[in-house]
Design a protein around this motif. Sequence first.
Motif, PDB file in Angstrom:
ATOM      1  N   MET A  54      13.214   5.025  -1.654  1.00  0.00           N
ATOM      2  CA  MET A  54      12.322   4.882  -2.799  1.00  0.00           C
ATOM      3  C   MET A  54      12.180   3.426  -3.224  1.00  0.00           C
ATOM      4  SD  MET A  54      11.009   7.760  -3.634  1.00  0.00           S
ATOM      5  CE  MET A  54      10.441   7.446  -5.309  1.00  0.00           C
ATOM      6  N   ASN A  55      13.175   2.581  -2.890  1.00  0.00           N
ATOM      7  CA  ASN A  55      13.122   1.186  -3.313  1.00  0.00           C
ATOM      8  C   ASN A  55      12.471   0.278  -2.281  1.00  0.00           C
ATOM      9  OD1 ASN A  55      14.426   1.689  -5.775  1.00  0.00           O
ATOM     10  ND2 ASN A  55      16.444   1.647  -4.776  1.00  0.00           N
ATOM     11  N   GLU A  56      12.131   0.827  -1.110  1.00  0.00           N
ATOM     12  CA  GLU A  56      11.503   0.015  -0.080  1.00  0.00           C
ATOM     13  C   GLU A  56      10.078  -0.343  -0.486  1.00  0.00           C
ATOM     14  OE1 GLU A  56      10.308   0.266   4.661  1.00  0.00           O
ATOM     15  OE2 GLU A  56      11.638   1.767   3.753  1.00  0.00           O
ATOM     16  N   ARG A  57       9.737  -1.600  -0.331  1.00  0.00           N
ATOM     17  CA  ARG A  57       8.406  -2.038  -0.755  1.00  0.00           C
ATOM     18  C   ARG A  57       7.327  -1.561   0.205  1.00  0.00           C
ATOM     19  NH1 ARG A  57       9.415  -8.142  -3.292  1.00  0.00           N
ATOM     20  NH2 ARG A  57       9.607  -7.371  -5.440  1.00  0.00           N
ATOM     21  N   ARG A  58       6.226  -1.128  -0.383  1.00  0.00           N
ATOM     22  CA  ARG A  58       5.104  -0.659   0.399  1.00  0.00           C
ATOM     23  C   ARG A  58       4.316  -1.842   0.944  1.00  0.00           C
ATOM     24  NH1 ARG A  58       3.254   4.277  -0.532  1.00  0.00           N
ATOM     25  NH2 ARG A  58       2.270   3.831   1.467  1.00  0.00           N
ATOM     26  N   GLY A  59       3.683  -1.611   2.104  1.00  0.00           N
ATOM     27  CA  GLY A  59       2.831  -2.622   2.703  1.00  0.00           C
ATOM     28  C   GLY A  59       1.438  -2.081   2.944  1.00  0.00           C
ATOM     29  N   LEU A  60       0.646  -2.820   3.674  1.00  0.00           N
ATOM     30  CA  LEU A  60      -0.708  -2.392   3.982  1.00  0.00           C
ATOM     31  C   LEU A  60      -0.700  -1.161   4.883  1.00  0.00           C
ATOM     32  CD1 LEU A  60      -2.301  -5.859   4.824  1.00  0.00           C
ATOM     33  CD2 LEU A  60      -2.739  -4.509   2.760  1.00  0.00           C
ATOM     34  N   TYR A  61      -1.728  -0.338   4.744  1.00  0.00           N
ATOM     35  CA  TYR A  61      -1.939   0.746   5.695  1.00  0.00           C
ATOM     36  C   TYR A  61      -2.358   0.151   7.043  1.00  0.00           C
ATOM     37  CZ  TYR A  61      -1.307   4.535   2.389  1.00  0.00           C
ATOM     38  OH  TYR A  61      -0.744   5.438   1.520  1.00  0.00           O
ATOM     39  N   PRO A  62      -2.198   0.916   8.124  1.00  0.00           N
ATOM     40  CA  PRO A  62      -2.568   0.388   9.455  1.00  0.00           C
ATOM     41  C   PRO A  62      -4.029  -0.046   9.509  1.00  0.00           C
ATOM     42  CG  PRO A  62      -1.277   2.391   9.688  1.00  0.00           C
ATOM     43  CD  PRO A  62      -1.589   2.252   8.221  1.00  0.00           C
ATOM     44  N   ALA A  63      -4.310  -0.977  10.400  1.00  0.00           N
ATOM     45  CA  ALA A  63      -5.666  -1.507  10.549  1.00  0.00           C
ATOM     46  C   ALA A  63      -6.647  -0.387  10.891  1.00  0.00           C
ATOM     47  CB  ALA A  63      -5.698  -2.580  11.627  1.00  0.00           C
ATOM     48  N   ILE A  64      -7.802  -0.423  10.255  1.00  0.00           N
ATOM     49  CA  ILE A  64      -8.880   0.518  10.544  1.00  0.00           C
ATOM     50  C   ILE A  64     -10.185  -0.255  10.636  1.00  0.00           C
ATOM     51  CG2 ILE A  64      -7.852   2.572   9.483  1.00  0.00           C
ATOM     52  CD1 ILE A  64      -9.587   1.958   6.987  1.00  0.00           C
ATOM     53  N   GLU A  65     -11.126   0.308  11.333  1.00  0.00           N
ATOM     54  CA  GLU A  65     -12.456  -0.271  11.425  1.00  0.00           C
ATOM     55  C   GLU A  65     -13.398   0.487  10.490  1.00  0.00           C
ATOM     56  OE1 GLU A  65     -13.436  -2.984  13.092  1.00  0.00           O
ATOM     57  OE2 GLU A  65     -11.305  -3.247  13.563  1.00  0.00           O
ATOM     58  N   HIS A 115       0.177 -15.069  -7.134  1.00  0.00           N
ATOM     59  CA  HIS A 115      -1.196 -14.630  -7.336  1.00  0.00           C
ATOM     60  C   HIS A 115      -1.729 -13.738  -6.220  1.00  0.00           C
ATOM     61  CE1 HIS A 115      -5.231 -14.837  -9.038  1.00  0.00           C
ATOM     62  NE2 HIS A 115      -5.694 -15.157  -7.837  1.00  0.00           N
ATOM     63  N   LEU A 116      -1.400 -14.023  -4.976  1.00  0.00           N
ATOM     64  CA  LEU A 116      -2.055 -13.358  -3.858  1.00  0.00           C
ATOM     65  C   LEU A 116      -1.669 -11.890  -3.723  1.00  0.00           C
ATOM     66  CD1 LEU A 116      -1.886 -16.058  -1.049  1.00  0.00           C
ATOM     67  CD2 LEU A 116      -3.804 -15.502  -2.546  1.00  0.00           C
ATOM     68  N   PHE A 117      -2.635 -11.060  -3.320  1.00  0.00           N
ATOM     69  CA  PHE A 117      -2.372  -9.636  -3.136  1.00  0.00           C
ATOM     70  C   PHE A 117      -1.384  -9.393  -2.012  1.00  0.00           C
ATOM     71  CE2 PHE A 117      -5.335  -9.995   0.373  1.00  0.00           C
ATOM     72  CZ  PHE A 117      -4.995  -8.956   1.233  1.00  0.00           C
ATOM     73  N   SER A 118      -1.274 -10.326  -1.068  1.00  0.00           N
ATOM     74  CA  SER A 118      -0.447 -10.137   0.113  1.00  0.00           C
ATOM     75  C   SER A 118       1.031 -10.411  -0.129  1.00  0.00           C
ATOM     76  CB  SER A 118      -0.953 -11.048   1.239  1.00  0.00           C
ATOM     77  OG  SER A 118      -0.993 -12.403   0.800  1.00  0.00           O
ATOM     78  N   GLU A 119       1.412 -10.929  -1.290  1.00  0.00           N
ATOM     79  CA  GLU A 119       2.824 -11.156  -1.566  1.00  0.00           C
ATOM     80  C   GLU A 119       3.540  -9.808  -1.684  1.00  0.00           C
ATOM     81  OE1 GLU A 119       2.978 -13.678  -4.953  1.00  0.00           O
ATOM     82  OE2 GLU A 119       2.022 -15.355  -3.896  1.00  0.00           O
ATOM     83  N   PRO A 120       4.745  -9.682  -1.135  1.00  0.00           N
ATOM     84  CA  PRO A 120       5.382  -8.366  -1.005  1.00  0.00           C
ATOM     85  C   PRO A 120       5.444  -7.546  -2.294  1.00  0.00           C
ATOM     86  CG  PRO A 120       6.592  -9.988   0.261  1.00  0.00           C
ATOM     87  CD  PRO A 120       5.543 -10.749  -0.507  1.00  0.00           C
ATOM     88  N   GLY A 121       5.880  -8.145  -3.387  1.00  0.00           N
ATOM     89  CA  GLY A 121       6.001  -7.388  -4.626  1.00  0.00           C
ATOM     90  C   GLY A 121       4.661  -6.985  -5.208  1.00  0.00           C
ATOM     91  N   VAL A 122       3.694  -7.886  -5.117  1.00  0.00           N
ATOM     92  CA  VAL A 122       2.353  -7.600  -5.628  1.00  0.00           C
ATOM     93  C   VAL A 122       1.702  -6.499  -4.801  1.00  0.00           C
ATOM     94  CG1 VAL A 122       0.062  -8.567  -6.055  1.00  0.00           C
ATOM     95  CG2 VAL A 122       2.109  -9.936  -6.549  1.00  0.00           C
ATOM     96  N   LEU A 123       1.780  -6.632  -3.481  1.00  0.00           N
ATOM     97  CA  LEU A 123       1.195  -5.622  -2.606  1.00  0.00           C
ATOM     98  C   LEU A 123       1.835  -4.258  -2.825  1.00  0.00           C
ATOM     99  CD1 LEU A 123      -0.746  -4.936  -0.315  1.00  0.00           C
ATOM    100  CD2 LEU A 123       1.011  -5.691   1.303  1.00  0.00           C
ATOM    101  N   ASP A 124       3.132  -4.230  -2.976  1.00  0.00           N
ATOM    102  CA  ASP A 124       3.836  -2.983  -3.251  1.00  0.00           C
ATOM    103  C   ASP A 124       3.264  -2.299  -4.498  1.00  0.00           C
ATOM    104  OD1 ASP A 124       6.339  -1.150  -3.055  1.00  0.00           O
ATOM    105  OD2 ASP A 124       6.485  -1.993  -5.076  1.00  0.00           O
ATOM    106  N   GLY A 125       3.082  -3.072  -5.565  1.00  0.00           N
ATOM    107  CA  GLY A 125       2.540  -2.502  -6.797  1.00  0.00           C
ATOM    108  C   GLY A 125       1.129  -1.979  -6.623  1.00  0.00           C
ATOM    109  N   LEU A 126       0.310  -2.695  -5.855  1.00  0.00           N
ATOM    110  CA  LEU A 126      -1.076  -2.275  -5.651  1.00  0.00           C
ATOM    111  C   LEU A 126      -1.157  -0.999  -4.826  1.00  0.00           C
ATOM    112  CD1 LEU A 126      -2.643  -5.776  -4.952  1.00  0.00           C
ATOM    113  CD2 LEU A 126      -2.946  -4.402  -7.020  1.00  0.00           C
ATOM    114  N   VAL A 127      -0.400  -0.930  -3.741  1.00  0.00           N
ATOM    115  CA  VAL A 127      -0.456   0.248  -2.881  1.00  0.00           C
ATOM    116  C   VAL A 127       0.127   1.458  -3.591  1.00  0.00           C
ATOM    117  CG1 VAL A 127       0.345   1.243  -0.694  1.00  0.00           C
ATOM    118  CG2 VAL A 127      -0.487  -1.121  -0.771  1.00  0.00           C
ATOM    119  N   ARG A 128       1.169   1.277  -4.381  1.00  0.00           N
ATOM    120  CA  ARG A 128       1.702   2.398  -5.159  1.00  0.00           C
ATOM    121  C   ARG A 128       0.653   2.896  -6.156  1.00  0.00           C
ATOM    122  NH1 ARG A 128       7.084   3.387  -4.366  1.00  0.00           N
ATOM    123  NH2 ARG A 128       8.235   1.734  -3.267  1.00  0.00           N
TER     124      ARG A 128
END
Length: 317
Positions: A1-12, A297-310
């Motif tokens: 549950m504490n593992e940070r979320r990342g981007l979903y796999p690449a899609i076209e 600021h960037l969406f790609s930073e691990p903590g920020v991205l985790d919050g967005l994907v959650r």
Amino acid sequence: MNERRGLYPAIEPRETGMLDVGDGHSLYWELSGNADGKPVVFLHGGPGGGSIPEHRRQFDPARYNILVFDQRGAGRSTPYASLEANTTWHLVEDIERLRAMVGVDRWMVFGGSWGSTLSLAYAETHPERVTELVLRGVFLFGQAEVDWLYKEGGASSLYPEGWDDFVAPIAEGERDDLVAAYQRVLTGDDEAAKLVAAKAWSKWEAVTVTLLPSAATEEHFTDPEVAIAVARIENHYMANKGWLEEGQLLCGAHKLRGIPGVIVQGRHDCCTPPRAAWALKKAWPQVELNIIPDGGHLFSEPGVLDGLVRATDRFGG
């Protein structure tokens, strides 16, 4: 549950096109994910930044019908870097045209940085069209926020060497109003000077948006194709105060009541500091504000991205 979320796999994208929105502008758009899924529109930053493939990957493609587009003058939209008929309110109505094109009555709105500003302007104008809001790096276009970036004593105190590079293309006698001075160069006829100024303006953005130095980010922002659009359009919006009255988005926040929302804000965001997100939270108490302690600021930073994907997972059902 504490593992940070990342981007979903690449899609076209499953579908792409250009939408004529009038005034000589045509917008690049793409639809990805599940055609029968929850509709969401992604609003990129800048203004003038354009979209990248990673943007669509912040959403579960099995659950979302994802619209990503390039705003007027940005990315693959035409005419390139155009300032004509390019204002906040043109973009708000462009979003409505895109919603009608997709054929949905309501959708989730997701925007970061300038995209958060545009998301709020759209949601306060058309609250009946918004199911949820997800915002990152809130920018309310207050004068203090503009001054933080473009007057000495704000971000310049944190990045003095970057600031010196930023002011270098402007004559010393014109540095009392850097936004106006840059506007004269970026809309002038000297193409060589325009490119130098565009790269300096965009490099300053690259400096302030990264939590840690990033050569790749700086290289991207100073690429001439990126720099010209970012600098011209961003400066155009800054010079015109976003076509917003001072405090307008905060005053209109009452229109957001009843719309579920999440703000993901980096504690160490040196481009759009947390003060604006906190002010929005106070004006819109129902929104969930997540301040990321190790985020910039960037969406790609691990903590920020985790919050967005959650947040997108939660709203995706």
